[in-house]
Design an enzyme around this catalytic site. Structure first.
Site, PDB file in Angstrom:
ATOM      1  CG  ASP A   1     -64.756  31.404  36.512  1.00  0.00           C
ATOM      2  OD1 ASP A   1     -63.607  31.546  36.071  1.00  0.00           O
ATOM      3  OD2 ASP A   1     -65.028  30.664  37.477  1.00  0.00           O
TER       4      ASP A   1
ATOM      5  N   GLY B   1     -72.180  25.061  39.066  1.00  0.00           N
ATOM      6  CA  GLY B   1     -72.099  23.624  39.236  1.00  0.00           C
ATOM      7  C   GLY B   1     -72.613  23.135  40.574  1.00  0.00           C
TER       8      GLY B   1
END
Length: 468
Positions: free
Chosen positions: A240, A89
């Protein structure tokens, strides 16, 4: 352009669903804050003597020849809860050099940003630079820091802060969550391609997914044991944030223990203590179970695969326990254990916890025979030390064993915070000093004695933050 990076971008040749090609978002006024020239040399980078050009390239304002910028897709379990799509992101993978990823962090919004601004401020950037390089010199597998660049822009967090970008180097940025996202989408062709890529890159000895899983499990067991050896708490061990390569990755709310307590937590978002120091071994087993689940579709007989994968994961706690027991014994000077040694080491930990003894300083002082100063009940320590001296007096390599196992310096939280506060005002001297000190964490250097001191009550850092 005089800067040359020998890019060979194998990840960019994987199936398209794994990433989105995108250039970094330019910044207003890039200014180089720090550059790791020895690491650049290892990567085969040449022409790295133009400070202005380094600022432009490692801010993303100028794309080096051969780069193929992209943002990676992954999913993950965050604090045990499934999130079907995450991804970079605020990061752009420029490409690979000498087999290592070169990635910009804080380089602007991507399709995976959700509500984030895609930027970073100078605090987390310099924190990761210092801590990741310290982890490297401590002998712990880790991503590395190549460059830090000020953006000349401000970003909004709780307050307005100066922006910055970190260039991170990793064996790869493939995570457990990278496998999870393809398995969850039933993209088995993509999953097979990712598996083959990861095997070639990290586990070339693997002959099938079970071999691959076993290799990842061993690397993760070794990694977490090394974290615990230096009192490191990752703070956000989501799938993650769990690298297939077995490297420490994503230095968000990480921290090092001062006073020893096994349930120590610093992360502001870990309200239940899921990722406390002592729980990291349990969590890495849980993470490996999620990887195993994602790999099952690659096996021709899935019932047999489930049984075999389950066996590999269930064997992991014993492996972790063996590694930690051996590590703990080395910390008290015992390279080859005997019956009763584990009880002796555990007794020391229990005293440290009940009396608030400093984790790093206590073990470091054992080899100097001044550890009793870390305890409030020194008679209790003396009783233990008598037994310990009796045990190690016939061990000629005890001193060397302890010195190799116990660092003198760690990146203490209050020192990192002081460095960040100075950098916000434009003073990079504390950053430079920490980098010099942590280059030799096992040396007793009088110049850096102050960095060994535990924080005062006023200096204590009680919470660490992600920076997003």
């Amino acid at each position: 352009m005089t800067l040359h990076i020998p890019f060979d971008n194998t990840y960019a040749r994987l199936p398209a669903p794994l990433f989105t090609r995108q250039a970094p978002v330019p910044v207003r006024a890039p200014e180089l804050l720090a550059f790791n020239h020895p690491l650049a040399q290892d990567l085969g980078i040449t022409g790295d003597d133009d400070v202005d050009e380094l600022g432009r390239v490692f801010s993303g304002n100028e794309i080096a020849a051969g780069a193929d910028p992209l943002a990676q897709l992954y999913a993950g379990h965050q604090f045990g809860h499934w999130n079907p799509q995450l991804g970079d992101g605020r990061a752009i993978l420029l490409g690979e050099a000498a087999g290592f990823d070169i990635q910009l962090k804080g380089s602007g919004r991507t399709p995976y940003s959700r509500n984030g601004d895609g930027r970073a401020w100078i605090g987390p950037v310099l924190r990761e630079f210092v801590v990741s390089e310290a982890m490297h010199t401590l002998g712990i597998p880790t991503t590395r820091a190549l460059a830090a660049v000020a953006t000349g822009e401000t970003i909004q967090r709780e307050t307005t802060l100066p922006g910055a970008i970190l260039t991170r180097v990793a064996s790869s940025h493939i995570r457990v969550g990278t496998f999870q996202v393809l398995a969850a989408r039933q993209d088995y062709a993509g999953l097979q391609a990712l598996y083959e890529h990861a095997v070639a890159r990290h586990h070339p000895e693997a002959t099938d997914p079970l071999d691959f899983l076993s290799g990842v499990i061993e690397r993760q067991a070794q990694l977490v044991t090394k974290w615990m050896n230096v009192g490191f708490i990752h703070g956000v061990m989501n799938t993650d944030n769990c690298s297939i390569s077995g490297e420490t990755i994503d230095y968000g709310p990480c921290a090092f223990m001062d006073a020893y307590h096994p349930m120590t937590v610093f992360s502001s978002i870990d309200r239940q203590g899921r990722y406390a120091w002592a729980r990291q071994a349990d969590i890495i087993v849980w993470n490996m179970a999620q990887l195993a689940t994602a790999l099952v579709p690659l096996m021709p007989n899935q019932d047999e695969a489930i049984q075999a994968f389950t066996g590999a994961v269930h064997a992991m706690p014993d492996r972790l326990n063996t590694l930690w027991n051996a590590t703990l014994l080395r910390k008290i000077g015992i390279a080859r254990g005997q019956p009763g040694d584990q009880d002796l080491a555990t007794e020391l930990l229990q005293m440290m916890s009940s009396q608030g003894a400093d984790f790093t300083n206590t073990f470091a002082a054992l080899s100097g025979d001044t550890a009793r100063d870390q305890f409030t009940d020194r008679e209790a320590f003396d009783t233990w030390a008598t037994k310990w001296h009796t045990r190690i007096k016939s061990t000629p390599d005890a001193e060397a064993t302890m010195q190799a196992a116990n660092p003198i310096l760690i990146p203490r939280n209050h020192r990192i915070e002081h460095m960040i506060q100075a950098a916000v005002t434009g003073d990079m001297a504390p950053f430079t000093r920490l980098m010099q000190a942590y280059a030799r964490p096992f040396d007793r250097d009088p110049e850096f004695t102050d960095l060994t001191h535990a924080p005062t009550e006023q200096e204590r850092v009680r919470a660490t933050f992600c920076g997003t």
